[in-house]
Design a protein around this motif. Sequence first.
Motif, PDB file in Angstrom:
ATOM      1  N   PHE A 178     -11.463  16.360   9.236  1.00 21.84           N
ATOM      2  CA  PHE A 178     -12.919  16.482   9.202  1.00 21.84           C
ATOM      3  C   PHE A 178     -13.522  16.798  10.563  1.00 21.84           C
ATOM      4  CE2 PHE A 178     -13.166  14.077   5.017  1.00 21.84           C
ATOM      5  CZ  PHE A 178     -13.450  15.228   4.301  1.00 21.84           C
ATOM      6  N   PRO A 179     -13.158  16.094  11.629  1.00 26.63           N
ATOM      7  CA  PRO A 179     -13.715  16.472  12.937  1.00 26.63           C
ATOM      8  C   PRO A 179     -13.331  17.899  13.349  1.00 26.63           C
ATOM      9  CG  PRO A 179     -12.820  14.263  13.059  1.00 26.63           C
ATOM     10  CD  PRO A 179     -12.408  14.834  11.738  1.00 26.63           C
ATOM     11  N   ALA A 180     -12.110  18.326  13.056  1.00 25.99           N
ATOM     12  CA  ALA A 180     -11.689  19.687  13.404  1.00 25.99           C
ATOM     13  C   ALA A 180     -12.477  20.718  12.607  1.00 25.99           C
ATOM     14  CB  ALA A 180     -10.192  19.850  13.148  1.00 25.99           C
ATOM     15  N   ARG A 199       0.851  -1.180   0.000  1.00 25.22           N
ATOM     16  CA  ARG A 199       0.000   0.000   0.000  1.00 25.22           C
ATOM     17  C   ARG A 199       0.890   1.234   0.000  1.00 25.22           C
ATOM     18  NH1 ARG A 199      -4.720   0.911   4.414  1.00 25.22           N
ATOM     19  NH2 ARG A 199      -5.394   2.896   3.601  1.00 25.22           N
ATOM     20  N   CYS A 200       0.536   2.174  -0.793  1.00 22.99           N
ATOM     21  CA  CYS A 200       1.296   3.411  -0.897  1.00 22.99           C
ATOM     22  C   CYS A 200       1.260   4.151   0.441  1.00 22.99           C
ATOM     23  CB  CYS A 200       0.689   4.265  -2.004  1.00 22.99           C
ATOM     24  SG  CYS A 200       1.427   5.887  -2.163  1.00 22.99           S
ATOM     25  N   TRP A 201       2.364   4.741   0.862  1.00 24.72           N
ATOM     26  CA  TRP A 201       2.397   5.455   2.142  1.00 24.72           C
ATOM     27  C   TRP A 201       1.481   6.668   2.105  1.00 24.72           C
ATOM     28  CZ3 TRP A 201       3.684  10.542   2.269  1.00 24.72           C
ATOM     29  CH2 TRP A 201       4.363  11.052   1.169  1.00 24.72           C
ATOM     30  N   ALA A 202       1.281   7.248   0.930  1.00 26.96           N
ATOM     31  CA  ALA A 202       0.429   8.432   0.830  1.00 26.96           C
ATOM     32  C   ALA A 202      -1.029   8.101   1.144  1.00 26.96           C
ATOM     33  CB  ALA A 202       0.551   9.045  -0.552  1.00 26.96           C
ATOM     34  N   CYS A 203      -1.445   6.882   0.853  1.00 25.72           N
ATOM     35  CA  CYS A 203      -2.811   6.455   1.158  1.00 25.72           C
ATOM     36  C   CYS A 203      -3.025   6.450   2.667  1.00 25.72           C
ATOM     37  CB  CYS A 203      -3.060   5.078   0.564  1.00 25.72           C
ATOM     38  SG  CYS A 203      -4.707   4.458   0.856  1.00 25.72           S
ATOM     39  N   SER A 204      -2.086   5.919   3.409  1.00 26.50           N
ATOM     40  CA  SER A 204      -2.183   5.906   4.867  1.00 26.50           C
ATOM     41  C   SER A 204      -2.126   7.321   5.433  1.00 26.50           C
ATOM     42  CB  SER A 204      -1.048   5.076   5.471  1.00 26.50           C
ATOM     43  OG  SER A 204      -1.156   3.750   5.052  1.00 26.50           O
ATOM     44  N   TYR A 205      -1.282   8.157   4.847  1.00 24.92           N
ATOM     45  CA  TYR A 205      -1.155   9.540   5.299  1.00 24.92           C
ATOM     46  C   TYR A 205      -2.451  10.314   5.056  1.00 24.92           C
ATOM     47  CZ  TYR A 205       0.541  14.296   5.767  1.00 24.92           C
ATOM     48  OH  TYR A 205       0.701  15.591   6.152  1.00 24.92           O
ATOM     49  N   ALA A 206      -3.045  10.152   3.873  1.00 22.13           N
ATOM     50  CA  ALA A 206      -4.290  10.844   3.546  1.00 22.13           C
ATOM     51  C   ALA A 206      -5.421  10.389   4.454  1.00 22.13           C
ATOM     52  CB  ALA A 206      -4.651  10.613   2.084  1.00 22.13           C
ATOM     53  N   SER A 207      -5.458   9.106   4.763  1.00 24.90           N
ATOM     54  CA  SER A 207      -6.486   8.577   5.653  1.00 24.90           C
ATOM     55  C   SER A 207      -6.353   9.181   7.050  1.00 24.90           C
ATOM     56  CB  SER A 207      -6.358   7.055   5.716  1.00 24.90           C
ATOM     57  OG  SER A 207      -7.290   6.524   6.592  1.00 24.90           O
ATOM     58  N   MET A 208      -5.137   9.254   7.558  1.00 26.42           N
ATOM     59  CA  MET A 208      -4.893   9.851   8.872  1.00 26.42           C
ATOM     60  C   MET A 208      -5.235  11.342   8.861  1.00 26.42           C
ATOM     61  SD  MET A 208      -1.318  10.413  10.906  1.00 26.42           S
ATOM     62  CE  MET A 208      -0.740  11.426   9.560  1.00 26.42           C
ATOM     63  N   GLU A 209      -4.879  12.002   7.776  1.00 26.18           N
ATOM     64  CA  GLU A 209      -5.148  13.430   7.653  1.00 26.18           C
ATOM     65  C   GLU A 209      -6.652  13.707   7.705  1.00 26.18           C
ATOM     66  OE1 GLU A 209      -4.195  15.278   3.818  1.00 26.18           O
ATOM     67  OE2 GLU A 209      -2.813  16.524   4.964  1.00 26.18           O
ATOM     68  N   MET A 210      -7.443  12.887   7.032  1.00 27.01           N
ATOM     69  CA  MET A 210      -8.896  13.086   7.016  1.00 27.01           C
ATOM     70  C   MET A 210      -9.537  12.739   8.359  1.00 27.01           C
ATOM     71  SD  MET A 210      -9.806  14.480   4.266  1.00 27.01           S
ATOM     72  CE  MET A 210      -8.312  15.426   4.391  1.00 27.01           C
TER      73      MET A 210
END
Length: 63
Positions: free
Chosen positions: A29-31, A14-25
């Motif tokens: 979103f809650p913020a 899995r691309c590291w950017a996918c995990s990063y984007a998931s964590m970022e969202m």
Amino acid sequence: MSWSRAPRPILVKRCWACSYASMEMRIAFPALLERFPGLRVSPWAEVRAFQMVYGPASLPVAW
């Protein structure tokens, strides 16, 4: 070559950017909703379904 060994499991990469984007969202979103409590998705949000990609093509919001 030994035929008695157990086969190695196939690992899904899995691309590291996918995990990063998931964590970022998960954080963004809650913020965003906490800062703007009246923010909501407009009813005319366009959904994209293309092969393996499914999700909003754009995400217009209303106050």
